[in-house]
Design a protein around this motif. Structure first.
Motif, PDB file in Angstrom:
ATOM      1  N   ARG A 183      35.174  44.771  41.609  1.00 52.18           N
ATOM      2  CA  ARG A 183      34.923  43.368  41.265  1.00 52.18           C
ATOM      3  C   ARG A 183      36.031  42.769  40.389  1.00 52.18           C
ATOM      4  N   MET A 184      37.016  43.594  40.056  1.00 57.98           N
ATOM      5  CA  MET A 184      38.195  43.073  39.349  1.00 57.98           C
ATOM      6  C   MET A 184      39.330  42.813  40.345  1.00 57.98           C
ATOM      7  N   HIS A 185      39.465  43.693  41.352  1.00 60.26           N
ATOM      8  CA  HIS A 185      40.640  43.639  42.232  1.00 60.26           C
ATOM      9  C   HIS A 185      40.381  43.015  43.596  1.00 60.26           C
ATOM     10  N   LEU A 186      39.111  43.015  44.040  1.00 62.28           N
ATOM     11  CA  LEU A 186      38.811  42.439  45.363  1.00 62.28           C
ATOM     12  C   LEU A 186      38.064  41.126  45.177  1.00 62.28           C
ATOM     13  N   THR A 187      38.401  40.159  46.001  1.00 60.60           N
ATOM     14  CA  THR A 187      37.776  38.849  45.837  1.00 60.60           C
ATOM     15  C   THR A 187      36.786  38.552  46.959  1.00 60.60           C
ATOM     16  N   ASN A 188      36.459  39.546  47.775  1.00 60.35           N
ATOM     17  CA  ASN A 188      35.504  39.318  48.863  1.00 60.35           C
ATOM     18  C   ASN A 188      34.170  38.850  48.288  1.00 60.35           C
ATOM     19  N   TYR A 189      33.568  37.906  48.984  1.00 58.68           N
ATOM     20  CA  TYR A 189      32.263  37.409  48.543  1.00 58.68           C
ATOM     21  C   TYR A 189      31.236  38.547  48.584  1.00 58.68           C
ATOM     22  N   ALA A 190      31.318  39.366  49.645  1.00 64.03           N
ATOM     23  CA  ALA A 190      30.342  40.465  49.802  1.00 64.03           C
ATOM     24  C   ALA A 190      30.403  41.434  48.617  1.00 64.03           C
ATOM     25  N   VAL A 191      31.588  41.586  48.024  1.00 62.41           N
ATOM     26  CA  VAL A 191      31.738  42.526  46.898  1.00 62.41           C
ATOM     27  C   VAL A 191      31.217  41.896  45.602  1.00 62.41           C
ATOM     28  N   ASN A 192      31.425  40.593  45.460  1.00 64.45           N
ATOM     29  CA  ASN A 192      31.191  39.968  44.150  1.00 64.45           C
ATOM     30  C   ASN A 192      29.872  39.236  43.981  1.00 64.45           C
ATOM     31  N   ARG A 193      29.178  38.982  45.092  1.00 66.19           N
ATOM     32  CA  ARG A 193      28.016  38.088  44.946  1.00 66.19           C
ATOM     33  C   ARG A 193      26.861  38.743  44.224  1.00 66.19           C
ATOM     34  N   VAL A 195      25.266  41.551  41.446  1.00 67.45           N
ATOM     35  CA  VAL A 195      25.494  42.483  40.351  1.00 67.45           C
ATOM     36  C   VAL A 195      24.211  43.246  40.122  1.00 67.45           C
ATOM     37  N   GLU A 196      24.344  44.560  40.017  1.00 63.44           N
ATOM     38  CA  GLU A 196      23.155  45.385  39.828  1.00 63.44           C
ATOM     39  C   GLU A 196      22.799  45.396  38.343  1.00 63.44           C
ATOM     40  N   GLU A 197      21.567  45.086  38.044  1.00 58.01           N
ATOM     41  CA  GLU A 197      21.117  45.139  36.646  1.00 58.01           C
ATOM     42  C   GLU A 197      19.867  45.992  36.600  1.00 58.01           C
ATOM     43  N   GLY A 198      20.025  47.247  36.210  1.00 56.41           N
ATOM     44  CA  GLY A 198      18.886  48.169  36.246  1.00 56.41           C
ATOM     45  C   GLY A 198      18.456  48.338  37.684  1.00 56.41           C
ATOM     46  N   ASP A 199      17.194  48.021  37.979  1.00 53.85           N
ATOM     47  CA  ASP A 199      16.692  48.197  39.346  1.00 53.85           C
ATOM     48  C   ASP A 199      16.797  46.911  40.172  1.00 53.85           C
ATOM     49  N   THR A 200      17.283  45.846  39.571  1.00 49.51           N
ATOM     50  CA  THR A 200      17.303  44.570  40.309  1.00 49.51           C
ATOM     51  C   THR A 200      18.733  44.070  40.497  1.00 49.51           C
ATOM     52  N   PHE A 201      18.842  43.029  41.306  1.00 47.52           N
ATOM     53  CA  PHE A 201      20.148  42.416  41.545  1.00 47.52           C
ATOM     54  C   PHE A 201      20.176  40.995  40.990  1.00 47.52           C
ATOM     55  N   ARG A 202      21.317  40.617  40.464  1.00 52.36           N
ATOM     56  CA  ARG A 202      21.486  39.225  40.046  1.00 52.36           C
ATOM     57  C   ARG A 202      22.584  38.633  40.939  1.00 52.36           C
ATOM     58  N   PHE A 203      22.324  37.455  41.496  1.00 50.96           N
ATOM     59  CA  PHE A 203      23.355  36.798  42.305  1.00 50.96           C
ATOM     60  C   PHE A 203      24.188  35.912  41.397  1.00 50.96           C
ATOM     61  N   GLN A 204      25.476  35.902  41.607  1.00 48.53           N
ATOM     62  CA  GLN A 204      26.286  35.101  40.714  1.00 48.53           C
ATOM     63  C   GLN A 204      27.229  34.177  41.472  1.00 48.53           C
ATOM     64  N   SER A 205      27.725  33.211  40.744  1.00 53.39           N
ATOM     65  CA  SER A 205      28.593  32.237  41.374  1.00 53.39           C
ATOM     66  C   SER A 205      30.010  32.798  41.420  1.00 53.39           C
ATOM     67  N   CYS A 206      30.535  33.001  42.598  1.00 56.27           N
ATOM     68  CA  CYS A 206      31.899  33.523  42.680  1.00 56.27           C
ATOM     69  C   CYS A 206      32.662  32.737  43.738  1.00 56.27           C
ATOM     70  N   MET A 207      32.300  31.457  43.851  1.00 54.87           N
ATOM     71  CA  MET A 207      32.954  30.613  44.842  1.00 54.87           C
ATOM     72  C   MET A 207      33.191  29.234  44.252  1.00 54.87           C
ATOM     73  N   LYS A 208      34.345  28.697  44.536  1.00 55.10           N
ATOM     74  CA  LYS A 208      34.617  27.321  44.128  1.00 55.10           C
ATOM     75  C   LYS A 208      35.262  26.616  45.310  1.00 55.10           C
ATOM     76  N   SER A 209      35.475  25.316  45.138  1.00 56.71           N
ATOM     77  CA  SER A 209      36.081  24.564  46.246  1.00 56.71           C
ATOM     78  C   SER A 209      37.580  24.380  45.979  1.00 56.71           C
ATOM     79  N   LEU A 210      38.302  23.937  46.999  1.00 57.35           N
ATOM     80  CA  LEU A 210      39.731  23.655  46.796  1.00 57.35           C
ATOM     81  C   LEU A 210      39.914  22.516  45.789  1.00 57.35           C
ATOM     82  N   LEU A 211      38.959  21.598  45.763  1.00 56.42           N
ATOM     83  CA  LEU A 211      39.040  20.498  44.779  1.00 56.42           C
ATOM     84  C   LEU A 211      38.980  21.058  43.365  1.00 56.42           C
ATOM     85  N   ASP A 212      38.081  22.072  43.162  1.00 48.39           N
ATOM     86  CA  ASP A 212      37.984  22.704  41.835  1.00 48.39           C
ATOM     87  C   ASP A 212      39.334  23.324  41.456  1.00 48.39           C
ATOM     88  N   LEU A 213      39.988  23.948  42.434  1.00 55.46           N
ATOM     89  CA  LEU A 213      41.275  24.591  42.132  1.00 55.46           C
ATOM     90  C   LEU A 213      42.318  23.531  41.766  1.00 55.46           C
TER      91      LEU A 213
END
Ligand code: ADP
Length: 392
Positions: A183-193, A195-213
């Motif tokens: 999650r530091m070196h790969l930017t794939n959405y499948a890798v970053n979306r 995060v495991e927290e104990g027994d559950t998953f948290r979904f996080q924002s790892c996408m922006k638009s070209l306008l944001d950039l």
């Protein structure tokens, strides 16, 4: 159900057939049907073939093809890779190992100084861009959507909206302790979306638009006037590198001339920027994900699909014309077997009209090729000349 709806649905059903399409399927298509596939596109969509194409182009036109990181295909080029590594200054180079045909970051490893490289098979080993441009301290890449509507002649469009895909752990240059942190070196959405927290998953924002950039760059006072022109160039040059092959396979697969190309293809280009905002091509995806996971990409992909279909599907008038001509030809074929070798006068009008039809429905797409400035003419000439020389 009215005739319009039936025809539209037939076109739609074929439009999104993905993956490997048997060539007979193309020849059996009705004249108004269109398919999201060009035979031969693996020349740029398979990682090993893309690497070989880019190397060939770099030796032909080094000043134009300097946007693809140095890459070796393993195991075939193991010797060349070890020779490169043995040169003193490359001993500590970092390489990224990627399986030829996988996606979503599967099977990817970072290796330093050729460590255990001999154990990898059917992978590309590519120089790792260690100093990427960062978005608030995070690595990112760009997913850009490109539509090819014809290869003979080539017509290419880019969707003005794209995705900025971010890693989710702040970036550090690769070292022995962080090289495995995906999650530091790969930017794939499948890798970053997720995060495991104990027994559950948290979904996080790892996408922006070209306008944001663009806003981020403007807020930081960074001007990059040539960046988007350079990215347009990467897309066109990559497609040009495979053009003779694409045309050759296309004409072999669809020998009868058609008024409207039966094929179109929507591709996903992945671009990484280095710290100096120099763009590099990472890969070309033949089936970019159309799954909408968050509001940002859901709405973008809805506009994208609608826009693509708007451009590639024919009007009822065009469908009627093609059906009538097809019927007339099949009648004529009974007495003259050569009747299908040439386009009728009405079909020829459609051939000329087709680019204008696409342009009138471009919406959020922008045309990349043909290019009125003529900046790719020399490149195309050299590529086609070299292909013809190889065949003679
Ligand atoms: P996949 O098909 O598995 O997505 P990619 O070639 O897109 O494979 O690589 C996955 C991710 O790895 C990219 O999104 C990017 O973040 C990173 N990456 C790939 N190649 C390089 C490279 N040469 N230098 C730096 N990062 C890279």
């Amino acid at each position: 159900m009215g005739a319009t709806e039936v025809n539209w649905r037939d076109s739609w059903e074929l439009a999104w057939v993905e993956g490997v399409v048997p060539t007979q399927r193309l020849t059996r298509m009705k004249p108004f049907q269109r398919i999201n596939h060009f035979p031969g596109m693996s020349e740029i969509c398979k990682k090993d073939l893309l690497a070989k194409n880019m190397r060939r182009m770099k030796s032909l036109l080094p000043e134009h093809y300097n946007f693809f990181p140095l890459t070796y295909c393993l195991p075939d080029e193991f010797l060349k890779l070890t020779q490169y590594m043995q040169r003193q200054k490359h001993l500590s180079d970092v390489f990224i190992i990627k399986p030829h045909s996988s996606c979503q970051g599967y099977g990817i490893d970072l290796v330093k100084g050729g460590h255990k490289i001999h154990k990898y098979k059917n992978v590309v080993c590519q120089k790792y861009i260690c100093k990427p441009f960062l978005f608030d301290g995070y690595k990112f890449d760009l997913r850009l959507y490109v539509l090819v509507t014809s290869v003979s002649p080539l017509r290419v469009y880019i969707f003005e909206e794209g995705l900025v895909r971010l890693a989710t752990i702040p970036y550090q240059k690769p070292n022995n302790s962080n090289m495995r942190v995906k999650r530091m070196h790969l930017t794939n959405y499948a890798v970053n979306r997720k995060v495991e927290e104990g027994d559950t998953f948290r979904f996080q924002s790892c996408m922006k638009s070209l306008l944001d950039l663009n806003k981020y760059l403007a807020d930081k006072g960074i001007s990059a006037p040539d960046l988007w022109t350079a990215i347009d160039g990467i897309i066109v040059k990559t497609l040009l590198s495979a053009l003779p092959q694409l045309r050759h396979v296309f004409h072999a697969t669809c020998p009868a001339p058609s008024a409207v190309s039966p094929c179109f293809k929507m591709l996903g280009f992945d671009i990484l920027l280095d710290e100096k905002l120099q763009p590099y091509l990472l890969e070309v995806n033949r089936s970019p994900s159309l799954v909408g996971s968050a509001e940002l990409d859901r709405s973008l992909k809805t506009r994208l699909i609608t826009n693509v279909l708007d451009m590639v599907l024919l009007t009822q008038k065009q469908i009627n014309l093609l059906n009538n001509e097809d019927h007339l030809k099949s009648v004529r074929r009974l007495t003259n077997p050569n009747a299908t070798r040439h386009l009728s006068a009405r079909e020829r009008i459609l051939v000329e009209y087709q680019p204008r039809h696409e342009e009138s429905r471009m919406g959020r797409f922008r045309r990349l090729y043909p290019d009125e400035t003529g900046r790719y003419e020399d490149i195309e000439r050299v590529i086609c000349g070299s292909f013809n020389q190889q065949r003679n």
